[in-house]
Design an enzyme around this catalytic site. Structure first.
Site, PDB file in Angstrom:
ATOM      1  CG  MET A  23      -1.997  -1.014   1.234  1.00 42.06           C
ATOM      2  SD  MET A  23      -3.101  -0.848   2.683  1.00 42.06           S
ATOM      3  CE  MET A  23      -1.962  -1.263   4.010  1.00 42.06           C
ATOM      4  NE  ARG A  81       9.001  -3.559   9.125  1.00 41.54           N
ATOM      5  CZ  ARG A  81       8.487  -4.653   8.587  1.00 41.54           C
ATOM      6  NH1 ARG A  81       7.527  -5.312   9.217  1.00 41.54           N
ATOM      7  NH2 ARG A  81       8.908  -5.112   7.422  1.00 41.54           N
ATOM      8  CD  GLU A 127       6.535  -7.890   6.805  1.00 37.83           C
ATOM      9  OE1 GLU A 127       7.423  -7.216   6.220  1.00 37.83           O
ATOM     10  OE2 GLU A 127       6.286  -7.770   8.021  1.00 37.83           O
TER      11      GLU A 127
END
Length: 245
Positions: free
Chosen positions: A14, A54, A197
């Protein structure tokens, strides 16, 4: 199921419409690290708490000259409507979000990785300082190895997501959950798996994009106008309306 059946699918990312011009200008979708190096400050739809986790994750594979930060990868999801789509900070932006589609065959390219859940879930403490170095499962070793520094993990999460560097491990993903045919009562685990992912190092050239979708006709028109402004009508697919994104 054999590997080539898995590779016949797609992955999705996105982007906010305000970031679309810079993607076309660079002729690539850049990782968070690459954007920073170029001084590009995109409009972010990510949760800062997740980005902070992350930032503490590094990938180290045999033969790599140096470790790679997770932020040096461009992340894609295996499903069109990943859990991130329903996050409060994203849900309110739906009418301004584009979805980019690529073919899963990209998993055959060097250094491309994939995970069996949200990559940020490594049992790191939310507000701690420990970091983790991950050595993905590979053709020579079928397990994912983690090393925590200075110690750990100190998080309270029940599960973590494994990293893989070989398409032979695609059968380790929970395709029942990913494809919507299986539900798990443990909501956290269900969400983790649905957030599996594809991780592409540094940049994804726009030539790899096979579909661009908008949730409404006005957004599709705005995006197509941007494509025309850059003269890239032949370089990227026409943006089409796909209601329900």
């Amino acid at each position: 199921m054999v590997v080539h059946n898995f590779l016949g699918g797609y992955a999705y990312h996105m982007v906010h419409i305000s970031n679309f011009p810079s993607i076309l200008r660079e002729k690539a979708l850049l990782s968070k690290e690459s954007l920073s190096q170029k001084g590009i400050n995109p409009y972010s739809i990510a949760l800062e708490s997740v980005q902070a986790l992350r930032k503490r994750i590094t990938v180290q594979r045999p033969g790599m000259p140096s470790p790679r930060q997770l932020h040096s990868y461009v992340p894609f999801y295996f499903i069109l409507r990943a859990p991130m789509s329903y996050a409060p900070n994203v849900k309110g932006q739906q009418n301004r979000l584009l979805v980019l589609e690529i073919e899963l065959i990209i998993l055959n390219e060097p250094e491309v990785l994939f995970t069996d859940g949200n990559a940020s879930m490594q049992k790191l403490s939310r507000y701690g300082t420990e970091v983790v170095v991950i050595d993905p499962a590979n053709a020579r070793r079928d397990t994912c190895i983690r090393r925590y520094h200075p110690g750990g993990p100190h998080g309270t999460g029940e599960n973590w997501s494994d990293f893989y560097s070989d398409v032979a491990f695609l059968d380790r993903l929970n395709w029942g959950v990913l494809n919507g045919g299986t539900f798990i009562d443990n909501r956290e685990e269900f969400t983790r798996i649905r957030s599996s992912e594809v991780l592409i190092p540094d940049r994804l050239p726009i030539s790899k994009i096979v579909g661009i979708y908008a949730s409404n006709p006005d957004l599709a028109q705005d995006a197509n106008d941007v494509v025309k402004m850059f003269g890239l009508e032949r370089a990227v697919p026409e943006v089409v309306c796909r209601r329900g994104l």
